[in-house]
Design an enzyme around this catalytic site. Structure first.
Site, PDB file in Angstrom:
ATOM      1  N   VAL A 255      -2.182   3.122   7.181  1.00  0.00           N
ATOM      2  CA  VAL A 255      -1.116   4.096   6.932  1.00  0.00           C
ATOM      3  C   VAL A 255      -0.859   4.244   5.438  1.00  0.00           C
ATOM      4  O   VAL A 255      -0.680   3.249   4.724  1.00  0.00           O
ATOM      5  CB  VAL A 255       0.196   3.655   7.624  1.00  0.00           C
ATOM      6  CG1 VAL A 255       1.358   4.525   7.164  1.00  0.00           C
ATOM      7  CG2 VAL A 255       0.054   3.725   9.134  1.00  0.00           C
ATOM      8  N   GLU A 256      -0.871   5.484   4.970  1.00  0.00           N
ATOM      9  CA  GLU A 256      -0.324   5.793   3.659  1.00  0.00           C
ATOM     10  C   GLU A 256       0.881   6.686   3.883  1.00  0.00           C
ATOM     11  O   GLU A 256       0.746   7.836   4.299  1.00  0.00           O
ATOM     12  CB  GLU A 256      -1.338   6.517   2.766  1.00  0.00           C
ATOM     13  CG  GLU A 256      -0.778   6.733   1.358  1.00  0.00           C
ATOM     14  CD  GLU A 256      -1.357   7.954   0.668  1.00  0.00           C
ATOM     15  OE1 GLU A 256      -0.622   8.554  -0.140  1.00  0.00           O
ATOM     16  OE2 GLU A 256      -2.506   8.316   0.958  1.00  0.00           O
TER      17      GLU A 256
END
Length: 512
Positions: A255-256
């Site tokens: 996840v960014e």
């Protein structure tokens, strides 16, 4: 590098039909230019059936792709790279049409993305090839080998603010690691994704990279389609929804998410250089850069000079749709309400407008806003604004600056400006972020060998660099017995003499 808002339950698109059928299920996306409102493309909305079929095709293609020698995959990826570079003008124009950003900014994004693709293609074999590791005393008769193998099929859910650079940070590295990819772009930038996939097929000829366009339901279907990993870029709130969907099948996730990135300006800094970086980091791409600059903490001896320098630069900026504009419109219309709310909260609680103010938000554009003396618990300081808004507050010393910078649940990137670069690096190391720059902003974005990702609410996992290649691989451990063990303890009929000798060696090594 940048966050987006590809919410799983909202396309974010205005309905083009003036008398819509609210009970009909839409089958296509109508992408409109955020600058003109004109339709720039129509794209199908892929449902569970279409997404599932794409994943099945990818599964077959992944077997072929992973079986290729590493140099053949490299050759294919470099051919794709050349296709992107040769068509860079067309790609930049398409980015501009779908996002509204200036053509020069779109071109810069393409250049950065191609650099990362080139690095991933050229370095994947070196990073992931099997290597011998030390066996240790107890296993001296064994040869230990560590290798990395492809996961299979990777699903990528991409953003709209940097629709080439950011998703290719996952796509390029996943492909280079030997995986097939199913890419669901933001509903705001489907044309860019299709263009990328078409060039890949032209270079490779197999469906190793596929695109499924659609709304939030398409992204949800991809999460549940049995892929081997999901790479998601978007808001923290949406990341939690994606995680919940992935949890149903124990699908791993990188996840960014968003950022509330801080710049620290020391008393000995080059004030003009710091001001130029703050304005670019905070207002470039209309502030729609998660790893840009939203907060600035300045030591008091240079605070007034820094604010004056920022004011002069920010007042000269002009948003617009033309080639002369410094930045374009908001790509996502509803972000205007968030920006207006943060500015209003800051002003209501005593913040001072240096440039712009409440009237700066005039959708689809937002004029530059610079605020000072904003309370640290204001939403303009604590929440991601994602617009051309800078909050500048004075600090007593650098320890105070670090404390304030770290007083956030978000931790994506940061920057430090000081003439003493050794001290700057030490301060940057204290920031609770995944990346930091000294005397620049976004310096890490142009170095493919450096990993990128956040901590806390900014996400987890890494893209780019060797860590990015390993993110889309699984480590495989192998031992090969070279000769019988002198002290063989891995058997039921081990001798008392061997046990006694092993204990003696153990105490000599560890108990003294």
């Amino acid at each position: 590098m940048a966050p987006s808002r590809p919410d799983l339950d909202d396309t974010g698109l205005d309905d083009p039909d003036p008398v819509p059928d609210r009970f009909a299920t839409p089958t296509t996306l109508s992408r409109r230019s955020p600058a003109t409102g004109e339709i720039v493309g129509e794209y199908p909305i892929a449902g569970e059936t279409e997404v599932g079929a794409a994943v099945e095709r990818a599964r077959t293609a992944a077997t072929w792709w992973a079986a290729l020698p590493a140099d053949r995959r490299r050759t294919h990826l470099l051919a794709w790279k050349r296709g992107l570079a040769r068509g860079a003008d067309d790609l930049a124009a398409l980015i501009r049409a779908e996002t509204g950003k200036p053509l020069t900014d779109a071109g810069l994004e393409v250049m950065l993305a191609v650099e990362h693709l080139d690095w991933a293609a050229r370095n994947a074999h070196r990073v992931l090839r099997p290597r011998t590791v030390r066996s240790g005393v107890l296993a001296a008769n064994q040869r230990g080998v560590l290798g990395y193998r492809p996961l299979g099929v990777v699903g990528v859910i991409g953003p709209w603010n940097y629709p080439v650079y950011t998703p290719l940070g996952s796509v390029s590295y996943a492909l280079a690691a030997g995986n097939a990819v199913v890419f669901k772009p933001s509903e705001y930038t489907p044309g860019v994704a299709q263009w990328l996939a078409e060039r890949f097929v032209a270079a490779v000829g197999e469906p190793v990279l596929q695109v499924v366009t659609g709304d939030g339901g398409t992204g949800a279907a991809l999460c549940r389609a049995g892929v081997d990993k999901i790479a998601f870029t978007g808001s923290t709130a949406t990341a939690k929804t994606v995680m919940a969907a992935c949890a149903e099948t124990l699908t791993p996730l990188v996840v960014e998410a968003g950022g509330k990135d801080a710049m620290i300006v020391a008393a000995d800094a080059d004030v003009d250089a710091a001001a130029a970086a703050a304005v670019f980091g905070g207002m470039g791409n209309a502030g729609q850069t998660c790893a840009g600059v939203e907060r600035v903490y300045v030591e008091r001896p240079v605070y007034s000079a820094f604010v004056d320098a920022v004011r002069a630069r920010a007042e000269a900026l002009r948003p617009g749709a033309g080639d002369e504009a410094d930045y374009g419109p908001l790509t996502m219309p509803r972000q205007a309400d968030v920006i207006a709310g943060h500015v209003a909260d800051a002003l209501a609680r005593g913040g001072r407008p240096v440039v712009g103010g409440a009237d700066a938000v005039r959708p689809p554009y937002v004029d530059p806003v610079v605020l000072t003396d904003v309370p640290e618990d204001s939403s303009a300081v604590t929440e991601e604004t994602f617009g051309p808004v800078l909050v500048i507050n004075p600090v007593d010393d650098l320890d105070d600056a670090v404390r304030r910078a770290n007083a956030s649940t978000l931790g994506l990137a940061g920057s430090v400006f000081t003439k003493d670069t050794r001290r700057g690096a030490a301060i940057a190391a204290r920031l609770r972020t995944g990346a930091a720059s000294v005397n620049s902003v976004l310096g890490f974005a142009a170095i493919p060998a450096l990993p990128f990702g956040g901590v806390g609410d900014s996400g987890f996992g890494r893209i780019h660099g060797a860590d990015g290649l390993r993110e889309f691989s699984r480590a495989g451990a192998l031992t090969v017995q070279r000769f019988p063990a002198p002290l063989d303890l891995m058997r039921f009929d081990r001798s008392p003499r061997a046990v006694a000798m092993a204990w003696r060696v153990f105490r000599l090594r560890h108990a003294r």
